[in-house]
Scaffold this active site. Structure first.
Site, PDB file in Angstrom:
ATOM      1  N   GLU A 159       0.839  -1.328   0.181  1.00 51.20           N
ATOM      2  CA  GLU A 159      -0.007  -0.159  -0.039  1.00 51.20           C
ATOM      3  C   GLU A 159       0.802   1.435   0.031  1.00 51.20           C
ATOM      4  OE1 GLU A 159      -2.436   1.609  -0.455  1.00 51.20           O
ATOM      5  OE2 GLU A 159      -4.274   1.203   0.679  1.00 51.20           O
ATOM      6  N   ASP A 160       0.206   2.483  -0.562  1.00 52.66           N
ATOM      7  CA  ASP A 160       1.003   3.663  -0.378  1.00 52.66           C
ATOM      8  C   ASP A 160       0.864   4.195   1.027  1.00 52.66           C
ATOM      9  OD1 ASP A 160      -1.868   4.151  -0.577  1.00 52.66           O
ATOM     10  OD2 ASP A 160      -1.387   5.632  -2.374  1.00 52.66           O
ATOM     11  N   ASP A 200      -4.071   5.522   6.685  1.00 49.48           N
ATOM     12  CA  ASP A 200      -4.805   6.772   7.377  1.00 49.48           C
ATOM     13  C   ASP A 200      -5.841   6.091   8.409  1.00 49.48           C
ATOM     14  OD1 ASP A 200      -5.716   9.188   7.814  1.00 49.48           O
ATOM     15  OD2 ASP A 200      -6.475   9.421   5.921  1.00 49.48           O
ATOM     16  N   ARG A 254       0.456  12.149  -9.242  1.00 49.69           N
ATOM     17  CA  ARG A 254       1.149  10.968  -8.763  1.00 49.69           C
ATOM     18  C   ARG A 254       2.443  11.045  -9.333  1.00 49.69           C
ATOM     19  NH1 ARG A 254      -2.917   7.317  -7.091  1.00 49.69           N
ATOM     20  NH2 ARG A 254      -4.922   7.560  -7.922  1.00 49.69           N
TER      21      ARG A 254
HETATM   22  P1  IMP Z   1      -7.657   4.499   4.790  1.00 51.31           P
HETATM   23  O1  IMP Z   1      -8.624   3.584   4.635  1.00 51.31           O
HETATM   24  O2  IMP Z   1      -8.360   5.788   5.711  1.00 51.31           O
HETATM   25  O3  IMP Z   1      -6.685   4.132   5.689  1.00 51.31           O
HETATM   26  O4  IMP Z   1      -7.187   5.288   3.572  1.00 51.31           O
HETATM   27  C1  IMP Z   1      -6.307   4.782   3.011  1.00 51.31           C
HETATM   28  C2  IMP Z   1      -6.206   5.071   1.572  1.00 51.31           C
HETATM   29  O5  IMP Z   1      -6.538   6.713   1.561  1.00 51.31           O
HETATM   30  C3  IMP Z   1      -4.686   5.174   0.839  1.00 51.31           C
HETATM   31  O6  IMP Z   1      -4.743   4.102   0.137  1.00 51.31           O
HETATM   32  C4  IMP Z   1      -4.789   6.588  -0.067  1.00 51.31           C
HETATM   33  O7  IMP Z   1      -5.479   6.190  -1.311  1.00 51.31           O
HETATM   34  C5  IMP Z   1      -5.850   7.408   0.898  1.00 51.31           C
HETATM   35  N1  IMP Z   1      -5.140   8.455   1.415  1.00 51.31           N
HETATM   36  C6  IMP Z   1      -5.147   8.855   2.624  1.00 51.31           C
HETATM   37  N2  IMP Z   1      -4.447   9.895   3.062  1.00 51.31           N
HETATM   38  C7  IMP Z   1      -3.711  10.133   1.928  1.00 51.31           C
HETATM   39  C8  IMP Z   1      -2.631  11.251   1.769  1.00 51.31           C
HETATM   40  O8  IMP Z   1      -2.412  12.093   2.519  1.00 51.31           O
HETATM   41  N3  IMP Z   1      -2.570  11.277   0.338  1.00 51.31           N
HETATM   42  C9  IMP Z   1      -3.048  10.677  -0.906  1.00 51.31           C
HETATM   43  N4  IMP Z   1      -3.917   9.683  -0.391  1.00 51.31           N
HETATM   44  C10 IMP Z   1      -4.391   9.340   1.104  1.00 51.31           C
HETATM   45 MG    MG Z   2      -4.711   4.021  -2.098  1.00 55.40          MG
END
Ligand code: IMP
Ligand code: MG
Length: 206
Positions: free
Chosen positions: A121-122, A125, A191
């Site tokens: 994963e990138d 969050d 990107r």
């Molecule tokens: P989560 O489900 O809230 O953990 O979100 C994860 C996804 O939200 C990641 O795979 C990203 O695609 C997106 N995301 C969350 N924070 C960022 C950020 O600071 N920049 C870009 N994408 C983000």
């Molecule tokens: Mg993502």
């Protein structure tokens, strides 16, 4: 030996003016949080740890589209054992910041049955996306093992009930800022920028 995750929460930003940067970077970024060279160095270290841990396993890297594309390229180049590599896509009905309902809508092209899966994963969050992907892969594809590798971790942002979601391999812990570049996007922009930069709040809230 595994080393500590690098914590960038108190690191000052680098001015985009101080290195060669395209015009949009000067306009839209508050500053650069991680330079490409630092990302590559850290990724090589993670690749080395992964290589040690998966020496006698059937490793398949499963990249989460689209954000992990730059990371998985550098990561897989650094792993000196035979590996397979495939991608999945998840959709989240989100208005940029809030994870709503998530759906896996592109299956891996490689059979994960009996394989040692490492989800790539990138960024983590709220933790909801990563937890969802782990659960789906375990339920649907009968892998031998499932572990996770994330380049970035916004450690302070876990949603209630997701506090324990932590990747097995993490590149950098970052502050609660919206970051783009090296595969990460805002509305599918930025990107291709090679470094990881903090987006100016006014761009984010437009
Ligand atoms: P989560 O489900 O809230 O953990 O979100 C994860 C996804 O939200 C990641 O795979 C990203 O695609 C997106 N995301 C969350 N924070 C960022 C950020 O600071 N920049 C870009 N994408 C983000
Ligand atoms: Mg993502």
């Amino acid at each position: 030996m595994k080393d500590e995750v690098i914590d960038l929460r108190n690191t000052p930003l680098i001015s985009p003016q101080s290195i060669r940067s395209p015009k949009y970077a000067l306009r839209d970024f508050a500053g650069i949080l991680v330079l490409n060279g630092e990302i590559v160095l850290r990724t090589n270290k993670l690749a080395h740890d992964i290589q040690n841990d998966y020496e006698s396993k059937k490793l398949v890297l499963v990249g989460v589209l689209d954000g992990s594309v730059h990371f998985i390229k550098d990561l897989s180049e650094g792993i000196g054992i035979p590996i397979k590599r495939t991608f999945i896509k998840v959709s989240s009905y989100r208005d940029n910041t809030t994870s709503g309902e998530i759906e896996l809508h592109l299956n891996p092209m490689i059979n994960l049955n009996g394989m040692d899966v490492l989800i790539v994963e990138d960024i983590v969050d709220s933790g909801k996306t990563l937890q969802f992907i782990i659960d789906e892969i375990k339920q649907k594809f009968n892998p031998n093992t499932v572990k996770t590798c994330s380049l970035l971790d916004k450690a302070e942002k876990r949603a209630p009930g997701f506090e324990n979601v932590v990747a097995d391999y993490t590149g950098f812990i970052i502050p609660d800022e919206f970051v783009v570049g090296y595969g990460l996007d805002f509305a599918d922009n930025y990107r291709g920028y090679r470094h990881i930069a903090v987006l100016k709040p006014e761009v984010f809230s437009k």
